[in-house]
Design an enzyme around this catalytic site. Sequence first.
Site, PDB file in Angstrom:
ATOM      1  CD  GLU A  15      42.217 -10.881 -11.852  1.00  0.00           C
ATOM      2  OE1 GLU A  15      42.682 -12.041 -12.001  1.00  0.00           O
ATOM      3  OE2 GLU A  15      42.555 -10.128 -10.930  1.00  0.00           O
ATOM      4  CG  HIS A  45      45.522 -18.117 -15.088  1.00  0.00           C
ATOM      5  ND1 HIS A  45      45.786 -19.428 -14.754  1.00  0.00           N
ATOM      6  CD2 HIS A  45      44.755 -17.610 -14.097  1.00  0.00           C
ATOM      7  CE1 HIS A  45      45.180 -19.705 -13.610  1.00  0.00           C
ATOM      8  NE2 HIS A  45      44.547 -18.609 -13.193  1.00  0.00           N
TER       9      HIS A  45
END
Length: 130
Positions: A15, A45
């Site tokens: 994640e 990200h």
Amino acid sequence: MKMCDMFQTADWKTEKHVPAIECDDAVAADAFFPVTVSLGKEIAHPNTTEHHIRWIRCYFKPEGDKFSYEVGSFEFTAHGECAKGPNEGPVYTNHTVTFQLKIKTPGVLVASSFCNIHGLWESSKAVALK
């Protein structure tokens, strides 16, 4: 609602929003040691005007102590903003920080982060003494 209910957690390896805390598993008492906290270590990200990490905050909770202690607060304020338009700016900051601290007892490092789209995230890492 409690503050803790606002934070999401997951494995930082799967994640991209979860802070990855990197430091030795065991350190010498009362001696400075480096800690690096980053996001998107395994899965990148985005870092755009529209989608970015705004800050990382770090805390230490000594083993057996009722209280936790703030270690640092790090803001990332440049994400390509510019009068020309989104992502046209000349500067970007990256959501990675390295700092040093020393501890007198074992405990847990906690890192929290804020994504402007997906909210609050946290992770933790136990640190023992040698």
